[in-house]
Motif scaffolding. Structure first.
Motif, mmCIF file in Angstrom:
data_model
loop_
_atom_site.group_PDB
_atom_site.id
_atom_site.type_symbol
_atom_site.label_atom_id
_atom_site.label_comp_id
_atom_site.label_asym_id
_atom_site.label_seq_id
_atom_site.Cartn_x
_atom_site.Cartn_y
_atom_site.Cartn_z
ATOM 1 N N ILE B 62 0.876 -1.183 0.000
ATOM 2 C CA ILE B 62 0.000 0.000 0.000
ATOM 3 C C ILE B 62 0.903 1.219 0.000
ATOM 4 C CG2 ILE B 62 -0.289 -0.294 2.501
ATOM 5 C CD1 ILE B 62 -2.894 1.211 2.235
ATOM 6 N N SER B 63 0.768 2.051 -1.015
ATOM 7 C CA SER B 63 1.675 3.189 -1.142
ATOM 8 C C SER B 63 1.250 4.301 -0.197
ATOM 9 C CB SER B 63 1.689 3.691 -2.577
ATOM 10 O OG SER B 63 0.496 4.371 -2.849
ATOM 11 N N HIS B 64 2.175 5.259 -0.032
ATOM 12 C CA HIS B 64 1.918 6.357 0.881
ATOM 13 C C HIS B 64 0.694 7.159 0.434
ATOM 14 C CE1 HIS B 64 4.005 9.450 3.649
ATOM 15 N NE2 HIS B 64 2.713 9.603 3.692
ATOM 16 N N GLN B 65 0.614 7.358 -0.886
ATOM 17 C CA GLN B 65 -0.483 8.185 -1.391
ATOM 18 C C GLN B 65 -1.830 7.485 -1.238
ATOM 19 O OE1 GLN B 65 0.296 9.762 -5.208
ATOM 20 N NE2 GLN B 65 -1.245 11.350 -4.978
ATOM 21 N N SER B 66 -1.865 6.168 -1.556
ATOM 22 C CA SER B 66 -3.153 5.480 -1.416
ATOM 23 C C SER B 66 -3.539 5.342 0.047
ATOM 24 C CB SER B 66 -3.098 4.113 -2.087
ATOM 25 O OG SER B 66 -2.042 3.358 -1.565
#
Lengths: 79, 151
Positions: B62-66
């Motif tokens: 899970i990326s920082h932005q999502s």
């Protein structure tokens, strides 16, 4: 039986709290704080508050330890 | 952090932690726990993944932005459920007065809007854990730059 277990847990909790306050090494203090949280979770369960016990086990023992270890890795280890 | 024991153990344990977190979130209206407890457990599993392997493996999950988007989406969903109740003729966050289907008490699909709200709270708490960890590990806390939370 349950009283004896509770007294043992509370004694261990006090020992952990005093050691966290007195120890000089930050990483050891964090590990001791994690064990404090684990004992505290069992005590919450004994006091029939299972949802608080769940939150304490997940946040007080897990995430707080991870965040503090990350903070130590960014700064100094000794006081 | 290239430890074989840590990696193997977390690879074995993380699915069980995640299933347990989802179970607590979904049974929030029936048993102890709920959105906050389950979300904390689920978020801790994601943080454990990023810590046991490396940051890029965690970002692949899970990326920082999502994570930031999910955090805002959880709060937005909570507010929207309240507004739907307002639209259907109850007060804000009303449950039975707004004619949400209640079901039989004690079943999984019961309680009207409560399980939906619990799911949104769990989403919000889990992604907040992940965002906190990423902010701390990346060491660039964006104070005063709310326009780009995950840049």
């Amino acid at each position: 039986m349950t009283e004896a277990l509770n007294v043992m847990l509370l004694l261990f909790l006090i020992v952990c709290a005093v050691c966290v306050a007195r120890i000089r090494d930050m990483l050891s203090a964090v590990i001791l704080f994690a064990s404090f949280g684990l004992i505290m979770a069992i005590i919450w369960q004994q006091l029939s508050a299972p949802d608080v016990a769940m939150v304490e086990a997940a946040i007080g023992t897990g995430v707080t330890t991870l965040l503090l270890v990350a903070a130590i890795s960014k700064t100094r280890r000794t006081e | 952090m290239e430890d074989q024991i840590t990696r193997l153990t977390s690879r074995l344990v993380v699915p069980f932690i995640q299933v347990y977190g989802i179970y607590i979130i979904l049974h929030g209206h029936l048993s102890p726990g709920g959105g906050f407890s389950g979300g904390a457990i689920f978020g801790a599993s994601l943080v454990l993944m990023a810590l046991a392997f490396n940051l890029s493996a965690g970002v692949k999950q899970i990326s920082h932005q999502s994570a930031s988007l999910m955090e805002s989406g959880g709060a937005l969903g909570y507010a929207l459920v309240g507004l739907i109740a307002l639209l259907w003729g109850g007060n804000y966050l009303a449950n039975r007065a707004a004619s949400f289907p209640l079901g039989r008490a004690g079943e999984l699909f019961s309680g009207g809007a409560i399980p939906v709200i619990t799911v949104f709270v769990g989403m919000k708490v889990a992604s907040t854990m992940v965002t906190l960890f990423y902010n701390l590990i990346e060491g660039e806390a964006k104070v005063g730059d709310p326009e780009k939370p995950g840049a």
